[in-house]
Design a protein around this motif. Structure first.
Motif, short mmCIF file in Angstrom:
data_model
loop_
_atom_site.label_atom_id
_atom_site.label_comp_id
_atom_site.label_asym_id
_atom_site.label_seq_id
_atom_site.Cartn_x
_atom_site.Cartn_y
_atom_site.Cartn_z
N GLU A 36 -1.39 -12.18 -6.22
CA GLU A 36 -1.76 -11.14 -5.27
C GLU A 36 -0.56 -10.31 -4.78
O GLU A 36 -0.67 -9.08 -4.69
CB GLU A 36 -2.49 -11.74 -4.07
N PRO A 37 0.62 -10.92 -4.51
CA PRO A 37 1.76 -10.08 -4.10
C PRO A 37 2.16 -9.05 -5.16
O PRO A 37 2.59 -7.94 -4.81
CB PRO A 37 2.89 -11.08 -3.85
N PHE A 38 1.99 -9.37 -6.44
CA PHE A 38 2.29 -8.40 -7.49
C PHE A 38 1.25 -7.29 -7.51
O PHE A 38 1.60 -6.13 -7.71
CB PHE A 38 2.42 -9.07 -8.86
N TRP A 39 -0.03 -7.63 -7.32
CA TRP A 39 -1.05 -6.58 -7.24
C TRP A 39 -0.77 -5.64 -6.07
O TRP A 39 -0.88 -4.42 -6.20
CB TRP A 39 -2.45 -7.18 -7.10
N ASP A 40 -0.39 -6.22 -4.92
CA ASP A 40 -0.08 -5.40 -3.74
C ASP A 40 1.10 -4.47 -4.00
O ASP A 40 1.04 -3.28 -3.70
CB ASP A 40 0.22 -6.29 -2.53
N ALA A 41 2.17 -5.02 -4.57
CA ALA A 41 3.37 -4.22 -4.84
C ALA A 41 3.07 -3.16 -5.89
O ALA A 41 3.52 -2.01 -5.77
CB ALA A 41 4.51 -5.13 -5.30
N LEU A 42 2.30 -3.50 -6.91
CA LEU A 42 1.93 -2.54 -7.94
C LEU A 42 1.13 -1.39 -7.32
O LEU A 42 1.37 -0.22 -7.64
CB LEU A 42 1.12 -3.24 -9.03
N GLY A 43 0.24 -1.71 -6.42
CA GLY A 43 -0.53 -0.69 -5.73
C GLY A 43 0.35 0.24 -4.91
O GLY A 43 0.15 1.46 -4.91
N GLY A 75 1.81 8.76 -6.74
CA GLY A 75 0.60 9.56 -6.82
C GLY A 75 -0.28 9.19 -7.99
O GLY A 75 -1.00 10.03 -8.53
N LEU A 76 -0.22 7.93 -8.40
CA LEU A 76 -1.00 7.44 -9.54
C LEU A 76 -2.00 6.39 -9.09
O LEU A 76 -1.81 5.75 -8.06
CB LEU A 76 -0.08 6.79 -10.59
N SER A 77 -3.00 6.17 -9.90
CA SER A 77 -3.87 5.01 -9.69
C SER A 77 -3.14 3.80 -10.28
O SER A 77 -2.23 3.93 -11.11
CB SER A 77 -5.20 5.21 -10.40
#
Length: 79
Positions: free
Chosen positions: A26-33, A40-42
């Motif tokens: 989850e911390p990687f998903w958060d940082a990636l987001g 300015g990307l999805s």
């Protein structure tokens, strides 16, 4: 919190027209987001960029290395 930080969370994305699943903590998903938003990307678009540049490495590993490199660069250090 520490136990959850190590748990993998799987998400499905479409990259280059193909559906794939990526498992990250989850911390990687958060940082990636956060990185995607800052550019300015999805998340999907950023993962597609990482996918194109990864060579033969595992996509989940390539994402983790990308996130780490981005944060290390922000700290003014080299990997």
């Amino acid at each position: 919190m520490q136990a959850e930080a190590g748990r993998l969370k799987k998400r499905s994305l479409t990259i280059a027209g193909h559906r794939t699943s990526v498992s990250l903590e989850e911390p990687f998903w958060d940082a990636l987001g956060r990185l995607a938003q800052a550019r300015g990307l999805s998340v999907q678009a950023l993962v597609a960029e990482i996918d194109r540049a990864r060579g033969g490495s595992n996509l989940s590993s390539a994402i983790r290395v990308h996130v780490l490199a981005a944060y290390v660069a922000r700290a003014g250090e080299a990997l």
